[in-house]
Scaffold this motif. Structure first.
Motif, short mmCIF file in Angstrom:
data_model
loop_
_atom_site.label_atom_id
_atom_site.label_comp_id
_atom_site.label_asym_id
_atom_site.label_seq_id
_atom_site.Cartn_x
_atom_site.Cartn_y
_atom_site.Cartn_z
N GLU A 28 105.08 86.15 130.73
CA GLU A 28 104.88 87.33 131.56
C GLU A 28 106.10 87.62 132.41
OE1 GLU A 28 103.83 90.23 131.94
OE2 GLU A 28 101.71 89.63 131.85
N ILE A 35 103.69 88.77 137.35
CA ILE A 35 103.17 87.52 137.91
C ILE A 35 102.95 87.67 139.41
CG2 ILE A 35 103.58 85.04 138.23
CD1 ILE A 35 105.43 85.16 135.78
N TYR A 54 97.64 81.11 135.76
CA TYR A 54 97.79 82.48 135.30
C TYR A 54 98.60 82.53 134.00
CZ TYR A 54 99.27 87.32 134.93
OH TYR A 54 99.52 88.58 134.44
N LEU A 55 99.73 81.79 133.97
CA LEU A 55 100.57 81.77 132.77
C LEU A 55 99.88 81.11 131.60
CD1 LEU A 55 104.07 81.02 134.35
CD2 LEU A 55 103.27 83.17 133.40
N VAL A 114 99.90 80.00 139.90
CA VAL A 114 100.85 80.61 138.97
C VAL A 114 100.72 79.98 137.59
CG1 VAL A 114 103.29 80.96 138.44
CG2 VAL A 114 102.46 81.27 140.79
N CYS A 138 99.28 87.41 140.98
CA CYS A 138 99.07 86.21 141.82
C CYS A 138 99.13 86.54 143.30
CB CYS A 138 100.08 85.12 141.46
SG CYS A 138 99.85 84.45 139.80
#
Length: 367
Positions: A327, A332, A320-321, A317, A336
């Motif tokens: 987001e 998310i 990704y952020l 996570v 994810c």
């Protein structure tokens, strides 16, 4: 989606007793709509909720004739078709358990812009509601949002028209097939809407704008967008149904307050009073709660705390952020590949560790 896949999916949806939820379950277990029709009795009865009655109905091959007729209409009219597992299917609708298996659309719809809002309300729009809608869309125009509504009388068509005045993309979600326009008096707006936006529906060309279709249509209006705005509503009405659906989908809902004596403010006032909607007095309210910004703020790099240990899912996570910036929690979860309930727990833990922070509008960003 190939022609064979589309044909079989259309046929599956014509089986009596097979709605969106059941169809998704069958496709999930069998792998595709075609595989559903090829499955043995033993394989189908092994699926939870599938009994002899549904099994026998799945043997009805007459549905393929109906599916072929609809495919002919789709091809002859250059209708776009989105399957719920396809990449071009609207992201937010993927999280709705009862979202349509197939979406049909016309025009030039581009859903890459994630600032999608729906604006709905009474068909008897007042000057107060019309003025507020015009001011709201004008003030939001610099953010280039997509305006979604139901193409009905009143608030809907007013929102579409104001959006077009500001060259914003606007989408009309209709309660019938794309072979017709309802109400007919709105036919004059079709060409302009399809230049930058267009129309979307789950209904076939054989479907008419029957009363029950409008409630089904409302779930697409609510599920497609980040937030639903109720401009005006009496104490009962379709826009209140849309508001309730949006709440069920964990979407933000806004309502414009009015005088307690005004008939078409009663529904909005009740939504606010019962905390089913955020009070909306200006575009600034929506921009703040949804965490929209007129321009990206340049931030100084923040020195991250050293020696923080993240679990595997937390790291996924966080990465990704870090890569994508702030987001929505729904996006998310989708990117994810984890359920919302699990992600919510992870985000809280990560917030306590000081590696992410929550933002208004159910958004998060890495620190």
């Amino acid at each position: 989606m190939t022609d064979i896949e589309l044909l079989n999916t259309l046929a599956l949806l014509r089986i009596e007793g097979v709605g969106d939820i059941v169809a998704k379950k069958l496709i999930h277990h069998c792998g595709s709509a075609e595989a559903v029709f090829l499955a043995t009795r033993k394989q189908l009865l092994a699926i939870e909720g599938v009994g002899e009655v549904l099994y026998n109905k799945l043997q009805n091959r007459a549905v393929f004739g109906l599916a072929e007729a609809e495919m002919k209409f789709i091809k002859e009219n250059s209708i776009n078709v989105s399957f719920y597992l396809d990449k071009d299917y609207p992201d937010r609708l993927k999280h709705c358990i009862d979202g349509p298996v197939l979406l049909f659309s016309s025009g030039n719809i581009n859903l890459q812009n994630r600032k999608l809002i729906s604006i709905v309300g009474t068909r008897q729009i007042t000057s107060y509601g019309a003025d507020f809608t015009r001011k709201l869309i004008k003030d939001l125009a610099p953010l280039n949002p997509v305006i979604v509504s139901g193409f009905a009388y009143g608030v809907d068509i007013h929102a579409h028209n104001v959006a077009m005045e500001h060259n914003l993309q606007t989408i009309g979600v209709v309660a019938h097939g794309l072979n017709q326009i309802y109400p007919k008096t709105h036919k004059k707006y079709v060409a302009k809407m399809e230049e930058n936006g267009g129309f979307m529906t789950e209904f076939w060309s054989t479907s008419n704008p029957d009363k029950e279709n409008f409630v089904r249509r409302n779930r697409i209006v609510a599920g497609l967008t980040e937030a639903t705005i109720i401009i005006e509503s009496a104490d009962k009405g379709g826009s209140l149904i849309t508001a309730n659906i949006a709440n069920d989908y964990n979407r933000d809902v806004f309502a414009v307050p009015g005088r307690i004596t005004d008939k078409y403010s009663q529904g909005c006032n009740n939504l606010i009073k019962t905390q089913k909607a955020n009070l909306l007095t200006s575009a600034a309210d929506l921009i703040y709660i949804l965490n929209w910004e007129l321009e990206e703020k340049k931030q100084k790099p923040v020195q991250k705390q050293l020696f923080i240990t993240l679990e595997v899912e937390e790291q996924k996570v966080y990465d990704y952020l870090q890569k994508n910036g702030k987001e929505l929690i729904d996006i998310i979860a989708l990117q994810c590949e984890m359920p919302i309930y699990r992600l919510s727990s992870l985000l809280l833990t990560m917030e306590l560790k000081g590696v992410i922070r929550p933002l208004p509008g159910k958004m998060f960003e890495a620190i």
